[in-house]
Design a protein around this motif. Structure first.
Motif, PDB file in Angstrom:
ATOM      1  N   GLU A 248     -34.558  27.101 -61.038  1.00  0.00           N
ATOM      2  CA  GLU A 248     -33.368  27.087 -61.889  1.00  0.00           C
ATOM      3  C   GLU A 248     -33.622  26.132 -63.049  1.00  0.00           C
ATOM      4  O   GLU A 248     -33.990  24.975 -62.836  1.00  0.00           O
ATOM      5  CB  GLU A 248     -32.135  26.645 -61.103  1.00  0.00           C
ATOM      6  N   SER A 264     -38.404  27.004 -56.282  1.00  0.00           N
ATOM      7  CA  SER A 264     -37.141  26.385 -55.857  1.00  0.00           C
ATOM      8  C   SER A 264     -36.871  25.025 -56.484  1.00  0.00           C
ATOM      9  O   SER A 264     -36.016  24.276 -56.006  1.00  0.00           O
ATOM     10  CB  SER A 264     -37.098  26.259 -54.318  1.00  0.00           C
ATOM     11  N   THR A 265     -37.566  24.711 -57.553  1.00  0.00           N
ATOM     12  CA  THR A 265     -37.273  23.475 -58.276  1.00  0.00           C
ATOM     13  C   THR A 265     -36.109  23.706 -59.220  1.00  0.00           C
ATOM     14  O   THR A 265     -35.983  24.770 -59.831  1.00  0.00           O
ATOM     15  CB  THR A 265     -38.522  22.990 -59.030  1.00  0.00           C
ATOM     16  N   LYS A 266     -35.245  22.708 -59.357  1.00  0.00           N
ATOM     17  CA  LYS A 266     -34.092  22.778 -60.241  1.00  0.00           C
ATOM     18  C   LYS A 266     -34.269  21.774 -61.366  1.00  0.00           C
ATOM     19  O   LYS A 266     -34.381  20.570 -61.127  1.00  0.00           O
ATOM     20  CB  LYS A 266     -32.805  22.493 -59.466  1.00  0.00           C
ATOM     21  N   GLU A 284     -35.745  18.252 -57.813  1.00  0.00           N
ATOM     22  CA  GLU A 284     -34.642  18.270 -58.763  1.00  0.00           C
ATOM     23  C   GLU A 284     -34.968  17.323 -59.905  1.00  0.00           C
ATOM     24  O   GLU A 284     -35.348  16.169 -59.684  1.00  0.00           O
ATOM     25  CB  GLU A 284     -33.325  17.878 -58.093  1.00  0.00           C
TER      26      GLU A 284
END
Length: 350
Positions: A248, A264-266, A284
């Protein structure tokens, strides 16, 4: 089907109205193009945004220059005085870009599934393939040899350059630009290990891009494993970037070339990530973070700021010595602990 038209010219008064500039000189002076201080001719506009080019400003042959107030008197020609000359240049540059006009409609060589919906005000180029249940809105341009698979949605005003591939279930917002060679929606790198054998995990999600997103040439954005990979509005992705599944990216973040972001890193809003950086998975990154070139991010960043890990170039002989010393750091740290323990013991007896 496509022809190039002139971008025209503008008076300084007209350009000043676009960027809120103060005209120093003749408001009726006409500008036909934009160039650097060094290369501009007498009918072109240049910009001065870095003091190291002051000598070029003094010697420029440009007809007019974008300058800040403090350099108004340094400009030997007409000037557009603005708060931020580089930002003003960015806003004016599109006025001087060559403009292509394209006849609306679908090229005879394109292959469009009967269930696809293409607005009459869209342009579909030669040899384009459009899959089932895909929707392409008004004002979109799809360049030659592009493939748009099933269940995609391309919103108003988006320009897809030649040779782009959109896999199934890709949603692209308004006024996006997708450059040639980009692949959006390929499978994410998902596998489970069964006694040394890799078992593929079906990638069931899609990709969603917000409005005003630009995706560079040969950049890849993988589809999500279950939910979509999400690219926020105003995001700018340079060439040859890898965005893995379920990443994201927040609004108005910019990422430079050859960066890779693992699954799946934001990444928050308004981040800047310089070239050749690597970000590992399931992290994150706080909004407003700046990551410098060749940085490896291996843990989450919870506070905005600038972060670096890459080392700069140095003479090879020095680099070899430093590599050796780096390998000795662990041993030196252990020896230092021993020395500190002995020193504490010694001081305790006195």
């Amino acid at each position: 089907m496509r022809s190039e038209t002139s971008c025209g010219d503008y008076t300084l008064a007209e350009l000043a109205g676009v960027v809120g500039a103060d005209v120093a000189g003749s408001p009726d002076f006409r500008v036909s193009g934009i160039a650097t201080l060094k290369d501009a001719t007498s009918d072109q506009l240049a910009f001065f945004a870095n003091s190291r080019y002051l000598s070029q400003l003094h010697q420029t042959s440009a007809g007019a220059v974008l300058v800040a107030e403090q350099h108004r008197d340094d400009c030997p020609v007409n000037a557009l005085v603005v708060e931020d000359p580089y930002l003003a240049y960015a806003k004016l540059s599109s006025l001087f870009a060559p403009r292509d006009t394209a006849a609306q409609g679908i090229h005879p060589s394109a292959t469009v599934d009967p269930t696809a919906t293409i607005d009459a005000a869209a342009v579909i180029g030669a040899n384009v393939v459009v899959g089932a249940d895909t929707e392409i809105a008004a004002g979109c341009v799809v360049g030659a040899n592009t493939v748009i698979a099933e269940r995609c949605n391309v919103a108003e005003g988006t320009h897809i350059n030649p040779g782009v591939t959109l896999y199934a279930d890709v949603k692209i917002g308004r006024n996006c630009i997708i450059h040639s060679g980009a692949v959006i929606g390929a499978d994410g790198f998902g596998f489970a290990n069964e006694k040394g054998r890799w078992v593929k995990i079906a990638q069931l999600g899609g990709v969603t891009l917000g409005d005003d997103v630009e995706v560079g040439a040969n950049t890849t954005i993988d589809r999500g494993a279950l939910s979509d990979t999400l690219i926020g509005s105003g995001v700018k992705l340079d060439n040859q970037i890898q965005i893995a599944h379920n990443v994201e990216i927040g609004d108005s973040t910019a990422i430079a070339g050859c960066t890779a972001v693992a699954g799946s890193t934001k990444i928050g809003d308004r981040c800047t990530i310089a070239g050749c950086s690597g970000i590992t998975g399931h992290l994150e990154i706080a909004s407003g973070t700046h990551i410098t070139a060749m940085t490896l991010v291996s843990k989450s960043i919870t506070g905005a700021g600038a972060y670096s890990s890459g080392t700069t170039a140095e003479p090879h002989s020095s680099w070899k010595k430093n590599v050796v010393r780096f390998r000795q750091l662990d041993n030196l740290a252990k020896r230092l602990k021993v020395v500190e323990a002995k020193l504490d013991k010694f001081e305790g007896h006195n």
